[in-house]
Design an enzyme around this catalytic site. Sequence first.
Site, mmCIF file in Angstrom:
data_model
loop_
_atom_site.group_PDB
_atom_site.id
_atom_site.type_symbol
_atom_site.label_atom_id
_atom_site.label_comp_id
_atom_site.label_asym_id
_atom_site.label_seq_id
_atom_site.Cartn_x
_atom_site.Cartn_y
_atom_site.Cartn_z
ATOM 1 N N SER A 85 0.862 -1.179 0.000
ATOM 2 C CA SER A 85 0.000 0.000 0.000
ATOM 3 C C SER A 85 0.899 1.230 0.000
ATOM 4 O O SER A 85 2.118 1.105 -0.091
ATOM 5 C CB SER A 85 -0.935 -0.016 1.197
ATOM 6 O OG SER A 85 -0.167 0.004 2.360
ATOM 7 N N GLU A 118 0.156 10.004 -11.174
ATOM 8 C CA GLU A 118 -0.985 9.249 -11.700
ATOM 9 C C GLU A 118 -2.212 9.530 -10.847
ATOM 10 O O GLU A 118 -2.081 9.851 -9.669
ATOM 11 C CB GLU A 118 -0.683 7.738 -11.636
ATOM 12 C CG GLU A 118 0.535 7.339 -12.440
ATOM 13 C CD GLU A 118 0.926 5.869 -12.208
ATOM 14 O OE1 GLU A 118 0.137 5.106 -11.613
ATOM 15 O OE2 GLU A 118 2.041 5.515 -12.617
ATOM 16 N N LYS A 120 -5.047 8.585 -8.376
ATOM 17 C CA LYS A 120 -5.263 7.477 -7.451
ATOM 18 C C LYS A 120 -6.693 7.020 -7.671
ATOM 19 O O LYS A 120 -7.648 7.646 -7.206
ATOM 20 C CB LYS A 120 -5.035 7.923 -6.004
ATOM 21 C CG LYS A 120 -5.067 6.760 -5.020
ATOM 22 C CD LYS A 120 -4.482 7.181 -3.678
ATOM 23 C CE LYS A 120 -4.331 6.020 -2.709
ATOM 24 N NZ LYS A 120 -5.468 5.135 -2.581
ATOM 25 N N ASP A 122 -10.072 5.240 -7.401
ATOM 26 C CA ASP A 122 -10.760 4.767 -6.210
ATOM 27 C C ASP A 122 -11.557 3.510 -6.544
ATOM 28 O O ASP A 122 -12.762 3.545 -6.741
ATOM 29 C CB ASP A 122 -11.675 5.872 -5.671
ATOM 30 C CG ASP A 122 -12.082 5.602 -4.241
ATOM 31 O OD1 ASP A 122 -11.596 4.611 -3.660
ATOM 32 O OD2 ASP A 122 -12.901 6.369 -3.708
ATOM 33 N N TYR A 230 -1.225 -0.112 -13.647
ATOM 34 C CA TYR A 230 -0.256 0.915 -13.247
ATOM 35 C C TYR A 230 1.032 0.353 -12.651
ATOM 36 O O TYR A 230 1.914 1.118 -12.280
ATOM 37 C CB TYR A 230 -0.874 1.928 -12.290
ATOM 38 C CG TYR A 230 -1.623 1.358 -11.098
ATOM 39 C CD1 TYR A 230 -0.978 0.616 -10.123
ATOM 40 C CD2 TYR A 230 -2.990 1.597 -10.951
ATOM 41 C CE1 TYR A 230 -1.656 0.111 -9.043
ATOM 42 C CE2 TYR A 230 -3.688 1.091 -9.860
ATOM 43 C CZ TYR A 230 -3.017 0.343 -8.906
ATOM 44 O OH TYR A 230 -3.699 -0.163 -7.841
ATOM 45 N N LYS A 318 -3.446 12.467 -0.918
ATOM 46 C CA LYS A 318 -4.892 12.254 -0.813
ATOM 47 C C LYS A 318 -5.650 13.566 -0.946
ATOM 48 O O LYS A 318 -5.246 14.580 -0.385
ATOM 49 C CB LYS A 318 -5.235 11.630 0.547
ATOM 50 C CG LYS A 318 -4.707 10.229 0.712
ATOM 51 C CD LYS A 318 -5.685 9.197 0.190
ATOM 52 C CE LYS A 318 -6.654 8.795 1.282
ATOM 53 N NZ LYS A 318 -7.473 7.641 0.863
ATOM 54 N N CYS A 412 -49.170 19.869 1.969
ATOM 55 C CA CYS A 412 -48.017 20.755 1.842
ATOM 56 C C CYS A 412 -47.656 21.338 3.209
ATOM 57 O O CYS A 412 -48.507 21.909 3.881
ATOM 58 C CB CYS A 412 -48.338 21.882 0.858
ATOM 59 S SG CYS A 412 -47.064 23.165 0.835
ATOM 60 N N CYS A 415 -48.483 25.278 3.198
ATOM 61 C CA CYS A 415 -49.820 25.864 3.064
ATOM 62 C C CYS A 415 -50.946 24.881 3.373
ATOM 63 O O CYS A 415 -52.105 25.269 3.428
ATOM 64 C CB CYS A 415 -50.010 26.427 1.653
ATOM 65 S SG CYS A 415 -50.180 25.149 0.395
ATOM 66 N N CYS A 430 -46.936 20.447 -4.442
ATOM 67 C CA CYS A 430 -48.035 21.224 -3.885
ATOM 68 C C CYS A 430 -48.694 21.972 -5.036
ATOM 69 O O CYS A 430 -48.037 22.728 -5.745
ATOM 70 C CB CYS A 430 -47.486 22.226 -2.869
ATOM 71 S SG CYS A 430 -48.663 23.535 -2.475
ATOM 72 N N CYS A 435 -49.204 29.148 -2.649
ATOM 73 C CA CYS A 435 -48.457 28.589 -1.513
ATOM 74 C C CYS A 435 -47.288 29.510 -1.151
ATOM 75 O O CYS A 435 -46.474 29.852 -2.007
ATOM 76 C CB CYS A 435 -47.943 27.206 -1.887
ATOM 77 S SG CYS A 435 -46.802 26.524 -0.665
HETATM 78 S S1 IVH Z 1 0.724 2.029 -6.982
HETATM 79 C C1 IVH Z 1 3.743 -0.032 -4.815
HETATM 80 N N1 IVH Z 1 -0.792 3.523 -8.469
HETATM 81 O O1 IVH Z 1 -3.868 2.862 -3.914
HETATM 82 C C2 IVH Z 1 2.734 0.684 -5.501
HETATM 83 N N2 IVH Z 1 -1.745 2.508 -6.549
HETATM 84 O O2 IVH Z 1 -2.579 2.675 -0.989
HETATM 85 C C3 IVH Z 1 1.378 0.491 -4.920
HETATM 86 N N3 IVH Z 1 -4.137 2.960 -6.256
HETATM 87 O O3 IVH Z 1 -3.606 -0.523 -3.131
HETATM 88 C C4 IVH Z 1 0.288 0.879 -5.764
HETATM 89 N N4 IVH Z 1 -4.369 4.195 -8.064
HETATM 90 O O4 IVH Z 1 -5.397 0.191 -4.736
HETATM 91 C C5 IVH Z 1 -0.726 2.767 -7.382
HETATM 92 N N5 IVH Z 1 -2.040 4.851 -9.902
HETATM 93 C C6 IVH Z 1 -1.957 4.082 -8.818
HETATM 94 C C7 IVH Z 1 -3.077 3.834 -7.999
HETATM 95 C C8 IVH Z 1 -2.926 3.044 -6.856
HETATM 96 C C9 IVH Z 1 -4.991 3.664 -7.024
HETATM 97 C C10 IVH Z 1 -4.497 2.283 -5.014
HETATM 98 C C11 IVH Z 1 -4.163 0.822 -4.974
HETATM 99 C C12 IVH Z 1 -3.286 0.645 -3.809
HETATM 100 C C13 IVH Z 1 -3.551 1.860 -3.008
HETATM 101 C C14 IVH Z 1 -2.305 2.263 -2.262
#
Ligand code: IVH
Length: 675
Positions: A85, A118, A120, A122, A230, A318, A412, A415, A430, A435
């Site tokens: 992560s 890049e 992130k 979701d 990615y 974030k 309503c 009124c 209504c 009103c």
């Molecule tokens: S790279 C070692 N690239 O974010 C690299 N992660 O907290 C690890 N995520 O579990 C991931 N977009 O689910 C990477 N462009 C992106 C991403 C990405 C979303 C998520 C992914 C990962 C979490 C990291």
Amino acid sequence: MEEREREAAPRIEELRRQLRLHDHRYHVLDDPLISDAEYDKLYRELVALESAYPGLVTPDSPTRKVGAAPVSEFGTVVRKVPMLSLENVTSEAALREWEDLLRNHLADPAARFSYVVEPKLDGVAVEAVYEAGVFVTGATRGDGVRGEEITAQLRTLRNVPLRLLADPPPARVEVRGEVIMTRADFEALNRRLTEAGEAPYANPRNLTAGSLKQKDPAVTAGRPLRFFAYAIGEVEGLAPATQWDLLGALRELGFATSHLSRRCADLDSALAAIEELRRARDGLEFEIDGAVVKVDDLAIAERLGIRARSPRFAVAFKFEARQATTKIREIVVQVGRTGALTPVAELEPAPLGGVTVSRATLHNRDELARLGVLVGDTVLVERAGDVIPKVVKAIADLRTGAERPFVFPVACPACGAAVREDPEEVAVYCPNRACPAQLRAALLHFGARRAMDIAGLGDKLVEALVERGIVRDFADLYGLDPGTLAGLPRMAEKSATNLLGEIAKSRDTTFSRFLLSLGIRHVGEATAAAVARDLGTLEALLAADAGRLTLIPDVGPVVARSIRDFLDAPENRAVIERLLAAGVRPREEAPAPAASDRPFAGQTVVFTGELERMARDDAEALVLRLGGKATGSVSKKTSLVVAGPGAGAKAKKASELGVEVIDEAEFLKRAGIDG
Ligand code: IVH
């Protein structure tokens, strides 16, 4: 092999080759070469041959996307290179600190880094493993080392290739990325699920996770999921030098990567890219919750190593959260200017996206029922951009038993009139034109900046004027005098003078502002402008029948009927007469420009994908000003599609229908903005 089978084999191979190519063009590049019907023909031919010669079926055949049997339990995969992560930062300062740590770690205070930024995404992180170019295993991230095996589910995703495009392919590669669902697909699917009696999902990510964890892969196959690659895990036969090259290599293997990724020469330019993503966030098809900043040079990334659970070379920046949980104190019902009753949740104030949220809309009676929200419930609230916060979901697990259902009023609340249901819309409304709640909302709309532009005609004042019976319709505003205003709470002499000045000034207005200010159902700014441009004067509008109105671009039968009904009601006619008698002069708009100044005259234009040089709203307004009309969906009537990066099904449909597709640069050229 039988003789006939031997003859069939090359044709089968050829069909597979073609189908793979077309799958990639369609699902990854969004740029199909053939029509759906032609594709279907090839596909059916392959299915027929494979069922005649089952011995020739291979697991990477395009026909094997769906059809695997349901699993009774998900297996486990164990990986050598864990899926890590990321550490989070939320400020520029923290990002700069991270860069300092990189230098420290390399023991090189002068080290300079370039980055890839890049989005992130979701969604749900997954891995797809390929051996000799063939998809063999799919898995979730799990705890990083052990993931759940979802091979049968992941192979159903239309942009996960079953065979890599590269020839020769890498001996083995673990491709990692995110599975996501667009907001639009999420809304539509969630609605379908609730209509079928299932509980709604709170957000696209949860629905994506739920879709991947279906034991029956056929269910997953029916879900609109997309995969964006990615990263790679364990790999043999592929050694990109940079993250940027890695993204390129993934595309060459046949994967989709985000076109929102940017290569940045230093941290300042990375910060600019983060800002670009933040600004784009609301307009994107899918949700992102931040940006990921990665050191571009993979040799340096390798040297930086990993901490406990996350690599040093990358960090997640974030964005502000969009959702928060809080409690519903009460549910109240508001009456809008057209009489629609809107249930609103009064919340225990909660911080969300930089503001404190204390109210959230529940939209309408049906939505309230769909959500099954009770007074006293803990709920998930969402706020995207500037839009009004909304209640997304009730968290039933946190109920204490003290919650009570909300009974939607049959009268309503303002009124007391018996409410009615609009058969064409979900709204309960209504019907009482007098009103006070409707009048208050109508007056606020009348005085709004884009309408009659009466600064100072705010909430409190309108409420006082209506409550005391001083103002019963728009025209009464023009009869106000300093004496009457002096009797109102918090109305000093200066503010009274200012307000009367504003009201007097509003007499000189344009026909389109005047039309908008009347608050006719379905007549927003764009429609009012279109009507004004076409008909020129109020007199012409009063004389136009519904048939004539439908000749106006942007006016369909429903809008035409609504305008006519409004103008035909004697009480509305009387108010218009009194406004004119009070000296309101809607000016004739400048006549429509000559044909040469209206490059989009008579054209219906659809925008899809992102625009880089202007906001979508502005581009649509530009089309309107230059004689055309902008709509949301592509049909036979569409004259032109403007496709930007990320253009999807609309661009494809356009090419199928033979509609001209141009890019933003060409659009600007035709609009006379760029030479
Ligand atoms: S790279 C070692 N690239 O974010 C690299 N992660 O907290 C690890 N995520 O579990 C991931 N977009 O689910 C990477 N462009 C992106 C991403 C990405 C979303 C998520 C992914 C990962 C979490 C990291």
